[in-house]
Scaffold this motif. Structure first.
Motif, PDB file in Angstrom:
ATOM      1  N   LEU A 165      -7.833   2.558  -5.916  1.00 53.31           N
ATOM      2  CA  LEU A 165      -7.828   2.265  -4.480  1.00 53.31           C
ATOM      3  C   LEU A 165      -9.237   1.989  -3.973  1.00 53.31           C
ATOM      4  CD1 LEU A 165      -5.249   4.878  -3.137  1.00 53.31           C
ATOM      5  CD2 LEU A 165      -4.928   2.410  -3.372  1.00 53.31           C
ATOM      6  N   LEU A 171      -6.250  -4.929  -6.452  1.00 55.79           N
ATOM      7  CA  LEU A 171      -6.766  -4.275  -5.247  1.00 55.79           C
ATOM      8  C   LEU A 171      -8.134  -4.834  -4.850  1.00 55.79           C
ATOM      9  CD1 LEU A 171      -5.393  -1.946  -3.595  1.00 55.79           C
ATOM     10  CD2 LEU A 171      -4.379  -2.358  -5.821  1.00 55.79           C
ATOM     11  N   LEU A 186       0.820  -1.203   0.000  1.00 57.47           N
ATOM     12  CA  LEU A 186       0.000   0.000   0.000  1.00 57.47           C
ATOM     13  C   LEU A 186       0.860   1.262   0.000  1.00 57.47           C
ATOM     14  CD1 LEU A 186      -3.083   0.371   0.036  1.00 57.47           C
ATOM     15  CD2 LEU A 186      -2.914   0.837   2.476  1.00 57.47           C
TER      16      LEU A 186
END
Length: 436
Positions: A263, A320, A241
């Motif tokens: 994200l 993600l 991250l």
């Protein structure tokens, strides 16, 4: 032994109140976590170093307060402890609100009051999972934990956006006012829960009780690999991250909006995983569900690393999404496992130890800073694949993934001094492995 799907078990009204309190508390936390740094940077001109110290203050309680919170959760009524934690958070955020209105806020004050607010978060996070088994039958633990995690994912996805929007549109005051109101609503919902009484246990030296809870978790053949996997996962997660944003901007050529969308797929994946969790737990062998999260983490990191030779925002977004959807099944299943095998008098301390593993996250961020500074973000992504592979190896070589069903737990009214080690081995009748 063949696996048979588990029947659906309805959740009782007391748990519904707990779930409502959890949604309000998680939303208050996420709004505050977004609003405090924004106010510090945009309103007070905090620089990078000050912002870093502020983030440290907001995350430090997970490392230093989790174990004391677990001890309190095993000594005191958990509902009352959680309500007190929410009132502490409300008081801290209300003080920030007053300071903001009076124009007296400063980043050190924000850091100190944010630290107190985060302490309330830690207490709630530790005591909540310890309270759930007292409110729902064992067959409903998986569904109950899925409901709790779904609320957390909704708050995770919407809270920061709401907090940022409120600060941007109306100033700091309304954002903190909403967070205070949500914390008070959580405390009110908790006050309406009738917590079943627990057998009285003898009070001993706090350090002895803390060692007792840690010894149970570390010696338990199912909980020990879970804890080790959590530490490694949190390290790998923040390693990836911390490196992703500069990598996405430079290598994938994404602007701020594009990075936000990618994200955001992480939060979307969390919601999808939490929604599907009850059905997955009913249909798959329990141990397989435990193993899905670490494998998903490894696959997610590999997908993101694959964008080094194949630059693709879509592939990064898919990674993600996997990083959200798979590990949320891990959180739900391992929380259920911990609740099932831990005696009730130890649940708070064992839960606190689990929450404390989040203290590995700054290690991952620091590792990203070191490796990224020396070799670039691409090296961080490759290293993240290696670390994610280690956490998958840890859990898939453990007996936890061979469970066909949720293990039958110990007597939840037993004295903790007689429960410092598991009473059954993983190969006993209550923990028979599924056929591979």
């Amino acid at each position: 032994m063949s696996h048979t799907p588990l029947p659906h078990t309805p959740l009782p009204p007391a748990f519904t109140r707990l779930a409502a309190a959890n949604l309000a508390a998680q939303s208050a936390e996420q709004i505050a976590l977004a609003a405090i740094p924004i106010v510090a940077v945009l309103g007070l001109g905090a620089q990078e170093g000050e912002a870093g110290l502020l983030q440290t203050a907001l995350t430090l309680p997970f490392l230093i307060a989790a174990i004391p919170a677990g001890l309190l959760a095993d000594r005191l009524p958990r509902r009352g402890l959680m309500a007190t934690a929410e009132l502490l958070r409300a008081a801290a955020l209300a003080t920030i609100l007053v300071l903001a209105v009076l124009g007296q806020a400063s980043w050190p004050l924000l850091a100190g009051l944010g630290f107190l607010s985060a302490c309330g978060t830690v207490v709630f996070s530790v005591a909540g999972p310890a309270l759930v088994p007292a409110l729902v039958p064992p067959a409903a633990l998986g569904a109950a934990n899925a409901r709790i995690e779904l609320a957390r994912t909704v708050a995770f996805a919407g809270g920061p956006a709401l907090g940022g929007a409120l600060v941007g549109w109306t100033g700091a005051g309304p954002a903190f006012a909403v967070a205070v109101a949500l914390s008070l609503a959580a405390a009110l919902a908790l006050a309406r829960i009738a917590e079943p009484p627990r057998p009285a246990v003898a009070r001993r030296h706090p350090w002895r009780e803390i060692r007792e809870g840690a010894a149970f978790a570390v010696r338990h053949p199912l909980l020990r690999p879970v804890l080790a996997t959590q530490v490694v996962f949190n390290t790998a997660f923040f390693l990836l991250l911390a490196a992703f944003v500069p990598y996405a901007a430079r290598h994938l050529r994404l602007d701020a909006a594009g990075i936000g969308v990618v994200l955001g797929l992480y939060g979307f994946g969390m919601m999808v995983g939490a929604l599907l969790a009850p059905a997955i737990l009913r249909r798959l062998p329990f141990g397989r569900v435990v193993g899905i999260g670490p494998l998903a983490g490894l696959s997610a990191s590999a997908a993101v690393a694959l964008t080094i030779p194949v630059p693709s925002a879509g592939l990064a977004g898919f990674g993600l999404f996997l990083l959200g959807a798979g590990p949320i099944l891990w959180v739900i299943s391992t929380t259920t496992l911990r609740q099932a095998v831990t005696p009730a008098p130890l649940l708070g301390r064992v839960s606190g130890l689990s929450v404390m593993t989040q203290g590995a996250r700054p290690v991952g961020a620091a590792l990203a800073a070191l490796v990224g500074g020396l070799s670039g973000a691409e090296a961080c992504l490759v290293l993240a694949v290696v670390v994610f592979a280690l956490q998958a190896l840890l859990i898939w070589t453990s007996p936890a993934v061979r469970l066909a069903h949720l293990p039958a737990g110990p007597d939840h009214g037993s004295d903790p001094s007689s429960s410092s080690s598991p009473s059954r081995s993983p190969s006993s009748t209550s923990r028979q492995p599924c056929r591979m």
